[in-house]
Design a protein around this motif. Structure first.
Motif, mmCIF file in Angstrom:
data_model
loop_
_atom_site.group_PDB
_atom_site.id
_atom_site.type_symbol
_atom_site.label_atom_id
_atom_site.label_comp_id
_atom_site.label_asym_id
_atom_site.label_seq_id
_atom_site.Cartn_x
_atom_site.Cartn_y
_atom_site.Cartn_z
ATOM 1 N N ILE A 103 0.872 -1.180 0.000
ATOM 2 C CA ILE A 103 0.000 0.000 0.000
ATOM 3 C C ILE A 103 0.906 1.226 0.000
ATOM 4 N N LEU A 104 0.886 1.971 -1.096
ATOM 5 C CA LEU A 104 1.820 3.073 -1.273
ATOM 6 C C LEU A 104 1.088 4.324 -1.750
ATOM 7 N N PRO A 105 1.600 5.506 -1.416
ATOM 8 C CA PRO A 105 1.060 6.728 -2.010
ATOM 9 C C PRO A 105 1.180 6.671 -3.533
ATOM 10 N N VAL A 106 0.346 7.441 -4.222
ATOM 11 C CA VAL A 106 0.260 7.342 -5.682
ATOM 12 C C VAL A 106 1.614 7.511 -6.356
ATOM 13 N N GLY A 107 2.363 8.544 -5.994
ATOM 14 C CA GLY A 107 3.642 8.811 -6.663
ATOM 15 C C GLY A 107 4.640 7.691 -6.480
ATOM 16 N N VAL A 108 4.738 7.165 -5.265
ATOM 17 C CA VAL A 108 5.670 6.064 -4.991
ATOM 18 C C VAL A 108 5.230 4.807 -5.729
ATOM 19 N N GLY A 109 3.934 4.522 -5.697
ATOM 20 C CA GLY A 109 3.414 3.349 -6.398
ATOM 21 C C GLY A 109 3.695 3.418 -7.892
ATOM 22 N N ASP A 110 3.548 4.607 -8.470
ATOM 23 C CA ASP A 110 3.837 4.780 -9.902
ATOM 24 C C ASP A 110 5.302 4.486 -10.203
ATOM 25 N N ALA A 111 6.194 4.950 -9.331
ATOM 26 C CA ALA A 111 7.630 4.723 -9.540
ATOM 27 C C ALA A 111 7.972 3.239 -9.466
ATOM 28 N N ILE A 112 7.381 2.534 -8.496
ATOM 29 C CA ILE A 112 7.646 1.103 -8.344
ATOM 30 C C ILE A 112 7.119 0.332 -9.553
ATOM 31 N N ARG A 113 5.908 0.678 -10.003
ATOM 32 C CA ARG A 113 5.335 0.002 -11.173
ATOM 33 C C ARG A 113 6.151 0.289 -12.431
ATOM 34 N N ALA A 114 6.727 1.479 -12.521
ATOM 35 C CA ALA A 114 7.548 1.815 -13.683
ATOM 36 C C ALA A 114 8.801 0.941 -13.738
ATOM 37 N N ILE A 115 9.419 0.693 -12.581
ATOM 38 C CA ILE A 115 10.598 -0.189 -12.545
ATOM 39 C C ILE A 115 10.231 -1.568 -13.060
ATOM 40 N N ILE A 116 9.105 -2.096 -12.579
ATOM 41 C CA ILE A 116 8.665 -3.432 -12.980
ATOM 42 C C ILE A 116 8.373 -3.467 -14.476
ATOM 43 N N HIS A 117 7.668 -2.460 -14.970
ATOM 44 C CA HIS A 117 7.283 -2.430 -16.386
ATOM 45 C C HIS A 117 8.515 -2.366 -17.286
ATOM 46 N N GLU A 118 9.483 -1.568 -16.908
ATOM 47 C CA GLU A 118 10.709 -1.462 -17.718
ATOM 48 C C GLU A 118 11.428 -2.796 -17.801
ATOM 49 N N ARG A 119 11.494 -3.506 -16.675
ATOM 50 C CA ARG A 119 12.180 -4.806 -16.687
ATOM 51 C C ARG A 119 11.413 -5.811 -17.542
#
Length: 384
Positions: A103-119
């Motif tokens: 459970i993360l704030p929107v900005g942090v969650g977006d950053a984490i999902r971006a790392i996953i998507h790039e990989r």
């Protein structure tokens, strides 16, 4: 010609992953190629599928990892150990059987999902000469989800999370700590791992810190070199509660800095519902009140308080209103004036306490509560 070139590129990528001993990535690429060639080259797709099924069969039952041994393909990978204590330099979290999203704030969650998507889309990036995020440092106070986010990233990529074990890496022998650090990092690079350097401030302190001996200062140089040279095939994560202690030169080496703040009200409410589990329906009228009262706390603190609340209710330690009051009262000193007013209003809306009781709990004047929330109920209704 275009189709042949495409096939050549796919086989070259497959060979590269196999040569790098990146078994998990090899299986993922095999699965992708089976789908890709099922229509145009069914015989090739069938042969690739058979190879994929063979690797999956051999690795069946290998999802549970032990401290010191990582099972990520059809054979055990022994993790490096300290030469004297024989303690493993790496601890392993394997959440591939399932892990709830943090459970993360929107900005942090977006950053984490971006790392996953790039990989996950690294091949598309590579086709344009672009590397995915190779390294990221997670910054924030304890209990805000840094380690859980690292575990979620690894799980989403179909890999275990390797965590550098500082208790084993740090040695009293001159030069030994640096050797242990390089051994652990080299092993992670070799196996294209998702590696977390937790509490990186312990091994990458500012070199201007006169309290540290030369050995620890040399570790900073090791870290600078390693982050610079980290391969695209792996992912290096670091976490710190004390960013002010980390050497400034290291910040520039990381591809991404993700700042974790205290959870917002929405995140706290979502967390409360999750932590309440099967008692969620029972405490539903109190969720907004609890979310207001837990402002400023980490989610780990919220979970601890909710667990205490559930235990108290189950064991009938006290009526629900008193349990709620007790849990909220422990956090009053952390709330600002505006947050106490918000809590008082939410308590008044819940209708379980008189304005006198709410004033005693929050320190907000009764007239102020009446002004924002209307007349006081005659008495608390309570939950049965």
């Amino acid at each position: 010609m275009g189709e042949c070139k495409d096939l050549e590129d796919d086989l070259a990528n497959l060979a590269r992953l196999a040569a790098a001993d990146s078994c998990e990535d090899t299986r993922l690429l095999l699965a992708k190629l089976v789908r890709k060639y099922r229509q145009g080259r069914p015989e090739l797709a069938s042969r690739l599928d058979q190879s994929l099924k063979t690797t999956q069969t051999r690795s069946a039952g290998s999802s549970v990892l032990r401290r010191g041994v990582s099972v990520s393909d059809d054979r055990e990978i022994l993790l490096p150990v300290d030469g004297d204590s024989r303690l493993p330099l790496i601890r392993v979290f394997d959440d591939r059987e399932g892990l709830a999203a943090p459970i993360l704030p929107v900005g942090v969650g977006d950053a984490i999902r971006a790392i996953i998507h790039e990989r996950q889309e690294s091949e598309r990036l590579a086709a344009r000469g672009i590397s995915p995020t190779r390294s990221a440092i997670l910054v924030g106070p304890p209990g805000v989800g840094k380690t859980l986010s690292a575990r979620w990233i690894a799980q989403s990529l179909g890999k275990p999370l390797w965590v550098l074990d500082l208790t084993a890496v740090m040695s009293s022998l001159l030069g030994k700590t640096g050797n242990n650090l390089r051994m652990a990092l080299d092993h992670a690079k070799k196996h294209a791992a998702v590696l977390l350097l937790d509490e990186i401030d312990a091994i990458a302190k500012r070199r201007s810190d006169e309290s540290d001996i030369g050995e620890l200062k040399r570790l900073v140089t090791v870290m600078l070199q390693e982050v610079d040279q980290w391969p695209d095939s792996g992912l290096l994560l670091a976490a710190t509660n004390h960013p002010e202690l980390v050497d400034p030169a290291l910040w520039r080496r990381f591809d991404l800095v993700v700042k974790f703040d205290a959870p917002d009200a929405k995140s706290i409410a979502v967390a409360i519902e999750r932590f309440l589990g099967e008692d969620r329906g029972l405490f539903q009228p109190w969720i907004d009140v609890l979310a207001a009262g837990f402002q400023g706390q980490s989610l780990s603190d919220v979970e601890r308080s909710i667990n205490a609340l559930r235990r108290g209710y189950t064991l009938e330690v006290a009526p629900v209103e008193r349990l709620i009051s007790s849990v909220l009262g422990q956090n009053q000193e952390m709330l600002s004036k505006a947050e106490r007013l918000h809590l008082a209003i939410e308590l008044a809306k819940a209708g379980q306490h008189t304005h006198v009781q709410i004033s005693q709990m929050t320190g907000v004047a009764r007239d102020t509560i009446r002004k924002h929330a209307g007349p006081s109920p005659r008495k608390g209704r309570g939950l049965k």
